[in-house]
Design an enzyme around this catalytic site. Structure first.
Site, mmCIF file in Angstrom:
data_model
loop_
_atom_site.group_PDB
_atom_site.id
_atom_site.type_symbol
_atom_site.label_atom_id
_atom_site.label_comp_id
_atom_site.label_asym_id
_atom_site.label_seq_id
_atom_site.Cartn_x
_atom_site.Cartn_y
_atom_site.Cartn_z
ATOM 1 N N ASP A 183 -2.680 8.239 -2.164
ATOM 2 C CA ASP A 183 -4.096 8.767 -2.060
ATOM 3 C C ASP A 183 -4.330 9.215 -0.921
ATOM 4 O O ASP A 183 -3.953 9.150 0.353
ATOM 5 C CB ASP A 183 -5.154 7.765 -2.525
ATOM 6 C CG ASP A 183 -5.149 6.683 -1.461
ATOM 7 O OD1 ASP A 183 -4.016 6.156 -0.990
ATOM 8 O OD2 ASP A 183 -6.371 5.940 -1.364
ATOM 9 N N ASP A 225 -7.968 -7.573 0.585
ATOM 10 C CA ASP A 225 -7.209 -7.504 1.736
ATOM 11 C C ASP A 225 -7.798 -7.207 3.191
ATOM 12 O O ASP A 225 -8.516 -6.308 3.111
ATOM 13 C CB ASP A 225 -5.654 -6.715 1.635
ATOM 14 C CG ASP A 225 -6.055 -5.352 2.511
ATOM 15 O OD1 ASP A 225 -6.439 -4.585 1.803
ATOM 16 O OD2 ASP A 225 -5.311 -5.363 3.571
ATOM 17 N N CYS A 246 -7.565 -27.687 7.571
ATOM 18 C CA CYS A 246 -6.203 -26.787 7.726
ATOM 19 C C CYS A 246 -5.676 -27.654 8.804
ATOM 20 O O CYS A 246 -5.981 -28.478 9.586
ATOM 21 C CB CYS A 246 -6.462 -25.392 8.178
ATOM 22 S SG CYS A 246 -6.818 -25.335 10.010
ATOM 23 N N HIS A 277 -5.707 -20.989 10.811
ATOM 24 C CA HIS A 277 -7.276 -21.552 10.709
ATOM 25 C C HIS A 277 -7.972 -20.379 10.013
ATOM 26 O O HIS A 277 -8.620 -20.554 8.957
ATOM 27 C CB HIS A 277 -7.887 -21.949 11.967
ATOM 28 C CG HIS A 277 -9.219 -21.995 11.597
ATOM 29 N ND1 HIS A 277 -9.913 -23.058 10.881
ATOM 30 C CD2 HIS A 277 -10.462 -21.293 11.980
ATOM 31 C CE1 HIS A 277 -11.366 -22.894 10.674
ATOM 32 N NE2 HIS A 277 -11.441 -21.780 11.289
ATOM 33 N N GLY A 325 -11.437 4.127 -0.136
ATOM 34 C CA GLY A 325 -12.437 4.917 0.550
ATOM 35 C C GLY A 325 -13.618 4.014 1.093
ATOM 36 O O GLY A 325 -14.590 4.748 1.461
ATOM 37 N N CYS A 364 -7.027 -27.419 12.147
ATOM 38 C CA CYS A 364 -8.211 -28.464 12.463
ATOM 39 C C CYS A 364 -8.019 -29.933 12.305
ATOM 40 O O CYS A 364 -8.822 -30.766 12.952
ATOM 41 C CB CYS A 364 -9.424 -28.096 11.656
ATOM 42 S SG CYS A 364 -9.992 -26.227 11.839
ATOM 43 N N CYS A 387 -13.233 -28.186 8.072
ATOM 44 C CA CYS A 387 -12.013 -27.247 7.690
ATOM 45 C C CYS A 387 -10.891 -28.553 7.762
ATOM 46 O O CYS A 387 -10.738 -29.519 8.665
ATOM 47 C CB CYS A 387 -11.764 -26.263 8.731
ATOM 48 S SG CYS A 387 -9.924 -25.532 8.099
ATOM 49 N N GLN A 444 -11.335 7.049 -5.529
ATOM 50 C CA GLN A 444 -11.936 7.689 -4.257
ATOM 51 C C GLN A 444 -13.414 8.263 -4.632
ATOM 52 O O GLN A 444 -14.043 8.089 -5.880
ATOM 53 C CB GLN A 444 -11.176 8.366 -3.646
ATOM 54 C CG GLN A 444 -9.747 8.019 -2.882
ATOM 55 C CD GLN A 444 -9.749 7.132 -1.840
ATOM 56 O OE1 GLN A 444 -11.029 6.989 -1.138
ATOM 57 N NE2 GLN A 444 -8.950 6.572 -1.335
ATOM 58 N N ASP A 472 0.884 -1.130 0.001
ATOM 59 C CA ASP A 472 0.004 0.073 -0.054
ATOM 60 C C ASP A 472 1.072 1.228 0.076
ATOM 61 O O ASP A 472 1.960 1.180 0.382
ATOM 62 C CB ASP A 472 -0.829 -0.068 1.284
ATOM 63 C CG ASP A 472 -2.096 0.975 0.818
ATOM 64 O OD1 ASP A 472 -2.740 1.024 2.066
ATOM 65 O OD2 ASP A 472 -2.155 1.632 0.127
ATOM 66 N N SER A 473 0.391 2.313 -0.298
ATOM 67 C CA SER A 473 1.222 3.624 -0.636
ATOM 68 C C SER A 473 1.496 4.487 0.763
ATOM 69 O O SER A 473 2.260 5.188 0.617
ATOM 70 C CB SER A 473 0.356 4.443 -1.463
ATOM 71 O OG SER A 473 -0.642 5.070 -0.654
ATOM 72 N N GLY A 474 1.016 4.155 1.870
ATOM 73 C CA GLY A 474 1.336 4.655 3.100
ATOM 74 C C GLY A 474 -0.076 5.855 3.237
ATOM 75 O O GLY A 474 0.016 6.381 4.437
ATOM 76 N N GLY A 475 -0.612 6.070 2.279
ATOM 77 C CA GLY A 475 -1.785 7.063 2.401
ATOM 78 C C GLY A 475 -2.544 6.971 3.398
ATOM 79 O O GLY A 475 -3.107 7.643 4.546
ATOM 80 N N PHE A 476 -3.058 5.692 3.250
ATOM 81 C CA PHE A 476 -4.220 5.446 4.360
ATOM 82 C C PHE A 476 -3.688 5.325 5.643
ATOM 83 O O PHE A 476 -4.310 5.981 6.755
ATOM 84 C CB PHE A 476 -4.651 3.987 4.199
ATOM 85 C CG PHE A 476 -5.873 3.522 4.896
ATOM 86 C CD1 PHE A 476 -5.497 2.539 6.208
ATOM 87 C CD2 PHE A 476 -6.894 4.079 4.960
ATOM 88 C CE1 PHE A 476 -6.797 2.252 6.728
ATOM 89 C CE2 PHE A 476 -8.141 3.596 5.504
ATOM 90 C CZ PHE A 476 -7.869 2.558 6.638
HETATM 91 C C1 BHB Z 1 -2.945 -4.144 5.244
HETATM 92 N N1 BHB Z 1 -4.318 -3.240 4.894
HETATM 93 C C2 BHB Z 1 -4.597 -2.891 6.058
HETATM 94 C C3 BHB Z 1 -3.492 -2.047 4.342
HETATM 95 C C4 BHB Z 1 -4.070 -2.105 2.729
HETATM 96 S S1 BHB Z 1 -5.327 -1.503 2.507
HETATM 97 C C5 BHB Z 1 -5.517 0.065 3.287
HETATM 98 C C6 BHB Z 1 -6.661 0.737 2.760
HETATM 99 C C7 BHB Z 1 -7.702 0.335 3.478
HETATM 100 C C8 BHB Z 1 -9.214 1.006 3.228
HETATM 101 N N2 BHB Z 1 -10.258 0.578 3.951
HETATM 102 C C9 BHB Z 1 -8.932 2.039 2.193
HETATM 103 C C10 BHB Z 1 -7.823 2.459 1.545
HETATM 104 C C11 BHB Z 1 -7.644 3.713 0.662
HETATM 105 O O1 BHB Z 1 -8.763 4.248 0.543
HETATM 106 N N3 BHB Z 1 -6.478 3.886 0.442
HETATM 107 C C12 BHB Z 1 -5.268 3.191 0.829
HETATM 108 N N4 BHB Z 1 -4.128 3.538 0.271
HETATM 109 N N5 BHB Z 1 -5.408 2.145 1.674
HETATM 110 C C13 BHB Z 1 -6.643 1.811 1.997
HETATM 111 ZN ZN ZN Z 2 -9.130 -25.056 10.410
#
Ligand code: BHB
Ligand code: ZN
Length: 376
Positions: free
Chosen positions: A150, A270, A310, A339, A220, A313, A308, A193, A96-100
């Site tokens: 973002d 994710d 796994c 699990h 978003g 289990c 399951c 977004q 991820d870019s770090g924005g969040f």
């Molecule tokens: C490991 N994850 C929790 C991190 C990757 S997903 C993080 C993440 C989650 C959500 N809900 C919205 C956004 C978003 O709008 N922009 C960015 N850059 N990341 C986001």
């Molecule tokens: Zn399991």
């Protein structure tokens, strides 16, 4: 993007929904979609070894620009030969870019056109992240799929705020594309977004599609809106994106959200949920959530989930796992994490089969009934 190292191959669309079966080709291998991606924020999927992740069918894992920039530092990871070598994972990695994280973790932040000024959540040190810096960090980490920098506005922000934020995120995306140094080895996704506003989602998608990214994330969402509101945004957003590129719904999610996202044309997901809830002994099973710490399981010698296969289990009982979790034994968290991750990865495997068989809606009905979702 003509020569992107990230390619999407559409195999089949499901007859009755917007679901699609595909595969994503990356320099570190190919994985089937729809796919759930385990989260390894600090270059490890908590409690799991790379061998265990491969064993359970994890095709790709996530790591995080903001966290790795702060600790151990992206330059150090570069010196180590990049993230794949550093964490001994030779399959695809998405960062991820770090924005969040800046918007969700950091204290006191100031958003400017140039980028975001904020204080480290670790020690309060002043930091600055820009689109160029976020791309440079991801180039140093060497992830296969990178995210544009973002702003993720809160879902209920006023229209004018979200409009200005979307327009800035589009300008940031273009700057990131121009700063991207390894276009032949790393693919960069744009992040759509626009909160819950259809016209702003359309404006964001149009801006990003014109930049011809190899894939598109829907950001978003999973920020506190209801399940219905998320589905409503997906209902009009995925159709704004090209069918020959992957769509990644960020931060999602719970089993029902995964299935509903697939039905609306999402390919990648994710969420920290499986490992986060595992740490306090909450498990996702085919019969719904099971909090193994509860006293009722003290002498329950069945597996967490009798449906399951796994490692957990196949070898351990609820009583034993409850004992470990109650005693804060790390092995207990390992067993519940194994699990839960297996549960979501396996759910996606079954969803892919349902797309192949054109019976995804029946699958959803049966799964949600058994899980205890009071679905209509
Ligand atoms: C490991 N994850 C929790 C991190 C990757 S997903 C993080 C993440 C989650 C959500 N809900 C919205 C956004 C978003 O709008 N922009 C960015 N850059 N990341 C986001
Ligand atoms: Zn399991």
């Amino acid at each position: 993007m003509k020569d992107s190292p990230i390619k999407y191959r559409l195999i089949k669309t499901e007859k009755h929904t917007g679901a699609r079966l595909g595969e994503i080709i990356t320099p570190h291998g190919t994985f089937p979609t729809p796919m759930f991606m385990p989260v390894g924020t600090l270059a490890t999927v908590k409690t799991q070894s790379p061998e265990e992740l491969k064993e359970m069918g994890a095709g790709i894992i996530l790591s995080n620009t903001y966290h790795l920039w702060l600790r151990p530092g992206d330059e150090l990871v570069k010196k180590a030969g990049g993230l794949h070598k550093f964490m001994n994972w030779d399959q695809p990695i998405l960062t991820d870019s770090g924005g969040f994280q800046v918007f969700s973790l950091a204290d006191t932040r100031k958003i400017e056109e140039e980028g975001v000024h904020f204080k480290s959540h670790l020690n309060g040190a002043p930091l600055f992240l820009s689109p160029e810096k976020a791309i440079q960090i991801q180039n140093n980490l060497g992830s296969d799929i990178m995210m544009s920098f973002d702003e993720c506005p809160q879902f209920y922000q006023p229209y004018d705020y979200v409009k200005a934020s979307v327009e800035r995120t589009s300008r940031w995306a273009e700057r990131g594309l121009n700063a991207h140094a390894n276009k032949d080895r790393q693919g960069l996704f744009g992040i759509v977004q626009g909160a819950g506003f259809e016209d702003l989602r359309r404006q964001s998608a149009r801006d990003l599609v014109s930049m011809d990214f190899p894939g598109y994330s829907i950001g978003g969402l999973a920020v506190g809106e209801s399940h219905e509101e998320m589905n409503a945004v997906l209902d009009f957003t995925t159709s704004m994106l090209p069918t020959n590129k992957p769509r990644y719904l960020m931060g999602v999610g719970a089993p029902d959200s995964l299935i509903d996202g697939v039905i609306r044309g999402i390919d990648m997901f994710d969420c920290v949920l499986p490992t986060r809830i595992a740490r306090n002994g909450t498990c996702m099973t085919s019969r719904g959530r099971l909090v193994v710490k509860n006293a009722q399981y003290a002498e329950d010698f069945r597996p967490l989930d009798e449906n399951c296969d796994c490692y957990t289990c196949k070898n351990y009982t609820r009583a034993y796992i409850r004992h470990l979790i109650k005693c804060d034994e790390t092995f207990g968290m390992r067993l519940t994490s194994t699990h839960n991750l297996h549960f979501l990865i396996n759910l996606m495997k079954n969803v892919r089969q349902a797309i192949m068989d054109d019976n995804l809606l029946e699958f959803r009905q049966d799964f949600c009934e058994a899980y205890g979702y009071n679905k209509e």
